[in-house]
Design an enzyme around this catalytic site. Sequence first.
Site, PDB file in Angstrom:
ATOM      1  N   SER A   1       2.497   5.946   3.340  1.00  0.00           N
ATOM      2  CA  SER A   1       1.290   6.358   4.077  1.00  0.00           C
ATOM      3  C   SER A   1       0.462   7.442   3.405  1.00  0.00           C
ATOM      4  O   SER A   1      -0.654   7.720   3.854  1.00  0.00           O
ATOM      5  CB  SER A   1       1.673   6.833   5.478  1.00  0.00           C
ATOM      6  OG  SER A   1       2.061   5.731   6.243  1.00  0.00           O
TER       7      SER A   1
ATOM      8  N   TYR B   1      -3.036  -4.008   3.617  1.00  0.00           N
ATOM      9  CA  TYR B   1      -2.325  -2.829   4.139  1.00  0.00           C
ATOM     10  C   TYR B   1      -0.957  -2.655   3.470  1.00  0.00           C
ATOM     11  O   TYR B   1      -0.609  -1.562   3.001  1.00  0.00           O
ATOM     12  CB  TYR B   1      -2.175  -2.965   5.664  1.00  0.00           C
ATOM     13  CG  TYR B   1      -1.331  -1.872   6.265  1.00  0.00           C
ATOM     14  CD1 TYR B   1      -1.861  -0.615   6.521  1.00  0.00           C
ATOM     15  CD2 TYR B   1       0.028  -2.083   6.539  1.00  0.00           C
ATOM     16  CE1 TYR B   1      -1.078   0.400   7.033  1.00  0.00           C
ATOM     17  CE2 TYR B   1       0.823  -1.074   7.054  1.00  0.00           C
ATOM     18  CZ  TYR B   1       0.264   0.161   7.304  1.00  0.00           C
ATOM     19  OH  TYR B   1       1.047   1.174   7.801  1.00  0.00           O
TER      20      TYR B   1
ATOM     21  N   TYR C   1       1.651  12.687  12.113  1.00  0.00           N
ATOM     22  CA  TYR C   1       1.843  11.951  13.376  1.00  0.00           C
ATOM     23  C   TYR C   1       2.188  12.922  14.508  1.00  0.00           C
ATOM     24  O   TYR C   1       1.520  13.940  14.648  1.00  0.00           O
ATOM     25  CB  TYR C   1       2.906  10.842  13.193  1.00  0.00           C
ATOM     26  CG  TYR C   1       2.665  10.077  11.915  1.00  0.00           C
ATOM     27  CD1 TYR C   1       1.506   9.298  11.780  1.00  0.00           C
ATOM     28  CD2 TYR C   1       3.509  10.185  10.821  1.00  0.00           C
ATOM     29  CE1 TYR C   1       1.239   8.629  10.599  1.00  0.00           C
ATOM     30  CE2 TYR C   1       3.249   9.517   9.639  1.00  0.00           C
ATOM     31  CZ  TYR C   1       2.111   8.745   9.535  1.00  0.00           C
ATOM     32  OH  TYR C   1       1.845   8.099   8.369  1.00  0.00           O
TER      33      TYR C   1
ATOM     34  N   LYS D   1      -2.884   6.312   2.555  1.00  0.00           N
ATOM     35  CA  LYS D   1      -3.936   6.167   3.583  1.00  0.00           C
ATOM     36  C   LYS D   1      -5.036   7.220   3.431  1.00  0.00           C
ATOM     37  O   LYS D   1      -6.129   7.048   3.960  1.00  0.00           O
ATOM     38  CB  LYS D   1      -3.305   6.238   4.981  1.00  0.00           C
ATOM     39  CG  LYS D   1      -2.398   5.034   5.255  1.00  0.00           C
ATOM     40  CD  LYS D   1      -1.595   5.182   6.529  1.00  0.00           C
ATOM     41  CE  LYS D   1      -0.668   3.970   6.694  1.00  0.00           C
ATOM     42  NZ  LYS D   1       0.275   4.135   7.807  1.00  0.00           N
TER      43      LYS D   1
ATOM     44  N   VAL E   1       6.755   7.373   4.609  1.00  0.00           N
ATOM     45  CA  VAL E   1       8.169   7.098   4.904  1.00  0.00           C
ATOM     46  C   VAL E   1       9.023   6.915   3.643  1.00  0.00           C
ATOM     47  O   VAL E   1      10.236   6.786   3.738  1.00  0.00           O
ATOM     48  CB  VAL E   1       8.388   5.889   5.849  1.00  0.00           C
ATOM     49  CG1 VAL E   1       7.971   6.193   7.265  1.00  0.00           C
ATOM     50  CG2 VAL E   1       7.734   4.638   5.320  1.00  0.00           C
TER      51      VAL E   1
HETATM   52  N1  GLN Z   1       4.154   1.053   5.297  1.00  0.00           N
HETATM   53  C1  GLN Z   1       4.680   1.894   6.327  1.00  0.00           C
HETATM   54  C2  GLN Z   1       4.543   1.227   7.682  1.00  0.00           C
HETATM   55  O1  GLN Z   1       3.564   0.623   7.956  1.00  0.00           O
HETATM   56  C3  GLN Z   1       3.954   3.206   6.295  1.00  0.00           C
HETATM   57  C4  GLN Z   1       4.435   4.180   7.342  1.00  0.00           C
HETATM   58  C5  GLN Z   1       4.518   5.607   6.864  1.00  0.00           C
HETATM   59  O2  GLN Z   1       4.605   5.893   5.673  1.00  0.00           O
HETATM   60  N2  GLN Z   1       4.573   6.522   7.807  1.00  0.00           N
HETATM   61  O3  GLN Z   1       5.423   1.280   8.492  1.00  0.00           O
END
Ligand code: GLN
Length: 303
Positions: free
Chosen positions: A63, A188, A239, A66, A257
């Site tokens: 993420s 994505y 988050y 993003k 993650v």
């Molecule tokens: N690719 C992961 C997902 O969609 C990204 C989530 C993350 O890094 N928090 O679950």
Amino acid sequence: MTYQEAMLKAFEVVSHQKSRGQPATYIPELTKVDSEKFGVHIHATDGSEAGTGHHREAFSIQSISKVFSLCMAYTLLGEGLWHRLGVEPSGTAFNSLVQLEADRGIPRNPFINAGAMVICDILISQFKDPKTEFLTFVRKVAALPHLHYSSRIAESEKSVGNRNVALCHFIKSFGNIHNAPEEVLDFYFNLCSLEMSCQEVSRAFLFLANGGKTIEGEEILNPSQTKRINALMQTCGFYDESGEFAFKVGLPGKSGVGGGIVAIHPHHYCISVWSPRLNAKGNSQRGVDFLELFTTLTELSIF
Ligand code: GLN
């Protein structure tokens, strides 16, 4: 204490603490990574840099990517972007579906999965080949001409991505996804699959500490846009742990993650940490511990 001294001290202290948390297991490829990896790297706006541990080893940035896609969409749509998604912390997990029904398919912010998918949809509407355009953008910002998607990680996530599939179709049912959900999801999963080292991440995000310009002087965002991206990272980058991260660390940042975290001290530096074991909120346990100690030792944060 200099940044480098504080980094080395915090790294040493945290490396000797008992490792806690669990690596992400829901993406099969991520379970193959040694969960004891730990690296940190800092790039300062004066051009100096330092790192230690596994700071040169590439990891799945997930993420963290993003932020790149948000910046790219922002340069294309400007303030029009905020008609499609909000700028409020969600207070829920990154992959939560619960608020979307009440919010009629408008994700609370661009960093939860739902928001990142709307950004993907926006980029798909802008380009014939969004995957290549996105890669070109990240290669430019990161000064990494050979950066590529990891099809191994993207395919691995795709094979188990039921919740993300649900999210995308749900948003589509409210009309806030304009393209085919399969195309949005493919983009994505690919953007989440980028692999970079701490050294590369801290260099790539330095423009956000430098008023929107790379250290070579190329403008990626203007100062006002840069402020807004940093504000979003401060309020939404972790988050439902964003408040706690601000409380402990006091810097805008973004987690993934894969165990990576990037944090920005505007006008000073960009620092990146990688340690795969995650806490209950899906953020790197050692990453948060390290950054908390780092800003405590430097006695500097944005607050
Ligand atoms: N690719 C992961 C997902 O969609 C990204 C989530 C993350 O890094 N928090 O679950």
